[in-house]
Design a protein around this motif. Structure first.
Motif, mmCIF file in Angstrom:
data_model
loop_
_atom_site.group_PDB
_atom_site.id
_atom_site.type_symbol
_atom_site.label_atom_id
_atom_site.label_comp_id
_atom_site.label_asym_id
_atom_site.label_seq_id
_atom_site.Cartn_x
_atom_site.Cartn_y
_atom_site.Cartn_z
ATOM 1 N N ILE A 117 0.837 -1.208 0.000
ATOM 2 C CA ILE A 117 0.000 0.000 0.000
ATOM 3 C C ILE A 117 0.869 1.254 0.000
ATOM 4 O O ILE A 117 0.592 2.226 -0.710
ATOM 5 C CB ILE A 117 -0.944 -0.008 1.225
ATOM 6 C CG1 ILE A 117 -1.979 -1.117 1.093
ATOM 7 C CG2 ILE A 117 -1.636 1.348 1.395
ATOM 8 C CD1 ILE A 117 -2.841 -1.320 2.319
ATOM 9 N N GLY A 118 1.946 1.208 0.783
ATOM 10 C CA GLY A 118 2.859 2.347 0.833
ATOM 11 C C GLY A 118 3.489 2.634 -0.509
ATOM 12 O O GLY A 118 3.613 3.793 -0.919
ATOM 13 N N TRP A 119 3.899 1.583 -1.214
ATOM 14 C CA TRP A 119 4.506 1.767 -2.539
ATOM 15 C C TRP A 119 3.491 2.314 -3.544
ATOM 16 O O TRP A 119 3.814 3.185 -4.344
ATOM 17 C CB TRP A 119 5.053 0.436 -3.057
ATOM 18 C CG TRP A 119 6.155 -0.137 -2.234
ATOM 19 C CD1 TRP A 119 7.085 0.563 -1.488
ATOM 20 C CD2 TRP A 119 6.458 -1.523 -2.036
ATOM 21 N NE1 TRP A 119 7.937 -0.299 -0.848
ATOM 22 C CE2 TRP A 119 7.578 -1.582 -1.164
ATOM 23 C CE3 TRP A 119 5.899 -2.709 -2.500
ATOM 24 C CZ2 TRP A 119 8.140 -2.797 -0.767
ATOM 25 C CZ3 TRP A 119 6.456 -3.913 -2.110
ATOM 26 C CH2 TRP A 119 7.560 -3.952 -1.258
ATOM 27 N N CYS A 120 2.269 1.767 -3.492
ATOM 28 C CA CYS A 120 1.266 2.131 -4.490
ATOM 29 C C CYS A 120 0.697 3.532 -4.267
ATOM 30 O O CYS A 120 0.395 4.251 -5.231
ATOM 31 C CB CYS A 120 0.128 1.109 -4.493
ATOM 32 S SG CYS A 120 0.634 -0.544 -5.028
ATOM 33 N N THR A 121 0.544 3.911 -3.010
ATOM 34 C CA THR A 121 -0.100 5.191 -2.701
ATOM 35 C C THR A 121 0.897 6.309 -2.417
ATOM 36 O O THR A 121 0.506 7.466 -2.287
ATOM 37 C CB THR A 121 -1.015 5.045 -1.479
ATOM 38 O OG1 THR A 121 -0.215 4.728 -0.319
ATOM 39 C CG2 THR A 121 -2.043 3.946 -1.707
ATOM 40 N N LYS A 122 2.199 5.949 -2.296
ATOM 41 C CA LYS A 122 3.228 6.926 -1.904
ATOM 42 C C LYS A 122 2.842 7.605 -0.585
ATOM 43 O O LYS A 122 3.010 8.825 -0.400
ATOM 44 C CB LYS A 122 3.426 7.992 -2.986
ATOM 45 C CG LYS A 122 3.745 7.448 -4.369
ATOM 46 C CD LYS A 122 5.072 6.726 -4.410
ATOM 47 C CE LYS A 122 5.398 6.240 -5.818
ATOM 48 N NZ LYS A 122 6.676 5.498 -5.866
ATOM 49 N N SER A 123 2.322 6.800 0.335
ATOM 50 C CA SER A 123 1.837 7.317 1.616
ATOM 51 C C SER A 123 2.936 8.049 2.376
ATOM 52 O O SER A 123 4.094 7.639 2.380
ATOM 53 C CB SER A 123 1.312 6.160 2.471
ATOM 54 O OG SER A 123 1.010 6.589 3.779
ATOM 55 N N ASN A 124 2.545 9.142 3.036
ATOM 56 C CA ASN A 124 3.460 9.903 3.875
ATOM 57 C C ASN A 124 3.360 9.521 5.348
ATOM 58 O O ASN A 124 4.034 10.112 6.195
ATOM 59 C CB ASN A 124 3.209 11.404 3.723
ATOM 60 C CG ASN A 124 3.622 11.910 2.352
ATOM 61 O OD1 ASN A 124 4.545 11.380 1.731
ATOM 62 N ND2 ASN A 124 2.931 12.936 1.873
ATOM 63 N N ASN A 125 2.512 8.537 5.656
ATOM 64 C CA ASN A 125 2.411 8.069 7.033
ATOM 65 C C ASN A 125 3.751 7.498 7.483
ATOM 66 O O ASN A 125 4.345 6.672 6.801
ATOM 67 C CB ASN A 125 1.319 7.007 7.142
ATOM 68 C CG ASN A 125 1.160 6.470 8.557
ATOM 69 O OD1 ASN A 125 1.856 5.547 8.967
ATOM 70 N ND2 ASN A 125 0.227 7.048 9.303
ATOM 71 N N ARG A 126 4.218 7.968 8.644
ATOM 72 C CA ARG A 126 5.561 7.612 9.114
ATOM 73 C C ARG A 126 5.762 6.101 9.231
ATOM 74 O O ARG A 126 6.750 5.555 8.746
ATOM 75 C CB ARG A 126 5.811 8.285 10.474
ATOM 76 C CG ARG A 126 7.138 7.952 11.131
ATOM 77 C CD ARG A 126 8.284 8.597 10.441
ATOM 78 N NE ARG A 126 9.508 8.518 11.220
ATOM 79 C CZ ARG A 126 10.711 8.772 10.745
ATOM 80 N NH1 ARG A 126 10.851 9.150 9.487
ATOM 81 N NH2 ARG A 126 11.777 8.684 11.501
ATOM 82 N N ILE A 127 4.811 5.408 9.859
ATOM 83 C CA ILE A 127 4.948 3.964 10.062
ATOM 84 C C ILE A 127 4.902 3.226 8.730
ATOM 85 O O ILE A 127 5.709 2.330 8.471
ATOM 86 C CB ILE A 127 3.848 3.456 11.015
ATOM 87 C CG1 ILE A 127 4.024 4.069 12.405
ATOM 88 C CG2 ILE A 127 3.884 1.929 11.101
ATOM 89 C CD1 ILE A 127 2.934 3.695 13.388
ATOM 90 N N VAL A 128 3.985 3.621 7.875
ATOM 91 C CA VAL A 128 3.865 2.983 6.563
ATOM 92 C C VAL A 128 5.135 3.179 5.755
ATOM 93 O O VAL A 128 5.638 2.250 5.102
ATOM 94 C CB VAL A 128 2.649 3.538 5.797
ATOM 95 C CG1 VAL A 128 2.623 3.004 4.362
ATOM 96 C CG2 VAL A 128 1.364 3.169 6.513
ATOM 97 N N ARG A 129 5.711 4.385 5.819
ATOM 98 C CA ARG A 129 6.937 4.658 5.062
ATOM 99 C C ARG A 129 8.108 3.812 5.567
ATOM 100 O O ARG A 129 8.892 3.290 4.781
ATOM 101 C CB ARG A 129 7.299 6.148 5.182
ATOM 102 C CG ARG A 129 6.445 7.080 4.378
ATOM 103 C CD ARG A 129 6.523 6.822 2.882
ATOM 104 N NE ARG A 129 7.879 6.854 2.359
ATOM 105 C CZ ARG A 129 8.215 6.579 1.104
ATOM 106 N NH1 ARG A 129 7.274 6.211 0.256
ATOM 107 N NH2 ARG A 129 9.450 6.638 0.701
ATOM 108 N N ILE A 130 8.235 3.679 6.880
ATOM 109 C CA ILE A 130 9.335 2.892 7.430
ATOM 110 C C ILE A 130 9.206 1.427 7.033
ATOM 111 O O ILE A 130 10.181 0.791 6.619
ATOM 112 C CB ILE A 130 9.397 3.046 8.971
ATOM 113 C CG1 ILE A 130 9.855 4.455 9.340
ATOM 114 C CG2 ILE A 130 10.329 2.008 9.587
ATOM 115 C CD1 ILE A 130 9.835 4.747 10.829
ATOM 116 N N VAL A 131 7.972 0.883 7.143
ATOM 117 C CA VAL A 131 7.750 -0.512 6.757
ATOM 118 C C VAL A 131 8.013 -0.700 5.260
ATOM 119 O O VAL A 131 8.672 -1.665 4.841
ATOM 120 C CB VAL A 131 6.310 -0.950 7.116
ATOM 121 C CG1 VAL A 131 6.010 -2.331 6.531
ATOM 122 C CG2 VAL A 131 6.134 -0.974 8.625
#
Length: 387
Positions: free
Chosen positions: A340-354
């Motif tokens: 999800i992080g890769w697809c959405t380019k999320s800026n959520n800190r936890i998502v980005r680290i994972v």
């Protein structure tokens, strides 16, 4: 099912030790041993700064201006640009710079083939006669006192190699760079503690120095960062980290660039797991054996350990108690979070680290596949977002 439980726990332990357990153990060791390296700023041997470049026309002039402004006696410092078969205007710009700064002892060595950074260094080192050889990348900018700092650590005759501190300039305004900065700070903490106790397990290609007499010719597929500290440790010499010798560089600002860089770093990952069986002899090599297992061996095994942990967990989830089903769901959710992080380019800190962590593991897999298929090479395309 006992065998799968054992396999699962071994895999989880290696993953945990690489990323959490080992750094914590070093913090404890630092408090118990309280060792630090000494520096002598009156020690001023002759120095050559070697800049390695391949098609660096965007940054080479700024780099040359940077290195000739170092706070070090001008009569004791030479400069050489190791041009790895540059096909843009790099060589032209260097030669123009040399003609405009005839008061400085600057040379250029042009490799006749594109065999990579290490080959260019091997060729250029043969032209250097200084006592200390400082090596750096074209896109890394030194602090004014970086040379003095690097050299001051060589006042101890047991030290053959000194790595400086690379700081990323763009970690506050870019999520990819910020994720790299997070892991990099953890790595630097480990190096500083290892350095104080005995020796580091790897250096940094942006800013480091060796005694010229201790320079070793290595295969072009290898790099000084990972090879030299091991070579010196096995020779009972020390490789240390001096955090006060500082260079600045941009981290990759897009995931694709950072992924390519990670793949390049893993081009010898299988060899790096245990490059020499002598490392296992803790009685002969002391803390270095412990450092290498925790900082290198375990990290270089992450690619296979994550797969082993997932597969063994799924097998146990099918046949055993709900506990294993919960663990399997947690693993799958973490990987789903990364996707999800890769697809959405999320800026959520936890998502980005994972997401970033999973990207580094996939880069290891890519490095392994390149080795197996014969695609691993000593040359690579630079990440443009780091220039």
């Amino acid at each position: 099912m006992l065998i799968f439980k054992v396999i699962f726990y071994i895999a989880v332990f290696i993953i945990f030790w690489a990323m959490i357990g080992y750094p914590i153990s070093l913090v404890i060791l630092k408090k118990l041993l309280k060792k630090e390296n000494q520096k002598d700023y009156s020690y001023e041997p002759t120095v050559t700064i070697m800049v390695v470049a391949h098609n660096e026309e965007k940054v080479i002039e700024e780099k040359l201006e940077n290195i000739i402004s170092m706070d070090y006696p001008s009569e004791k410092i030479d400069y050489i640009v190791a041009s790895d078969y540059s096909t843009d205007r790099t060589d032209e710009l260097v030669e123009q710079f040399i003609s405009e700064h005839t008061e400085k002892r600057i040379r250029i060595h042009k490799s006749i083939n594109h065999f990579g950074k290490t080959n260019a260094q091997n060729e250029s080192q043969k032209l250097c006669t200084s006592e200390i050889l400082i090596m750096t990348d074209a896109n890394a900018i030194f602090n004014k006192d970086a040379v003095k700092e690097l050299v001051s650590s060589f006042s101890d005759p047991s030290i053959a190699y000194v790595s400086g501190q690379l700081r990323y300039m763009n970690t506050t305004n870019n999520e990819t760079a910020n994720s790299e900065g997070f892991y990099w700070k953890l790595d630097l903490m480990c190096r500083q503690i290892e350095s104080g106790i005995q020796t580091i397990t790897a250096g940094n290609g942006a800013i480091y120095a060796v005694r010229n007499v201790d320079y070793r010719i290595i295969s072009p597929i290898e790099c000084h960062d990972s090879s030299f500290p091991v070579i010196y440790a096995l020779e009972k010499k020390r490789a240390i980290y001096n955090p006060d010798a500082i260079a600045y560089e941009k981290a990759g600002e897009i995931d694709e660039d950072e992924f390519k860089r990670k793949v390049r770093m893993n081009r010898t990952i299988l060899h790096g797991i245990m490059p020499d069986a002598r490392i296992l002899n803790v009685f002969n090599y002391g803390w270095f054996s412990y450092f290498y297992f925790g900082h290198r061996t375990c990290r270089y095994l992450l690619w296979i350990m994550h797969l082993v942990a997932l597969v063994s967990n799924i097998i146990l989830a099918v046949s055993c108690s709900p506990f294993w089903k919960v663990l399997a769901c947690i693993q799958l959710l973490l990987y789903l979070m990364a996707i999800i992080g890769w697809c959405t380019k999320s800026n959520n800190r936890i998502v980005r680290i994972v997401s970033y962590y999973c990207m580094t593991v996939i880069a290891q897999w890519k490095g392994v596949m390149n080795i197996i298929t014969g695609k691993s090479k000593p040359v690579w395309e630079k990440a443009e977002s780091t220039r």
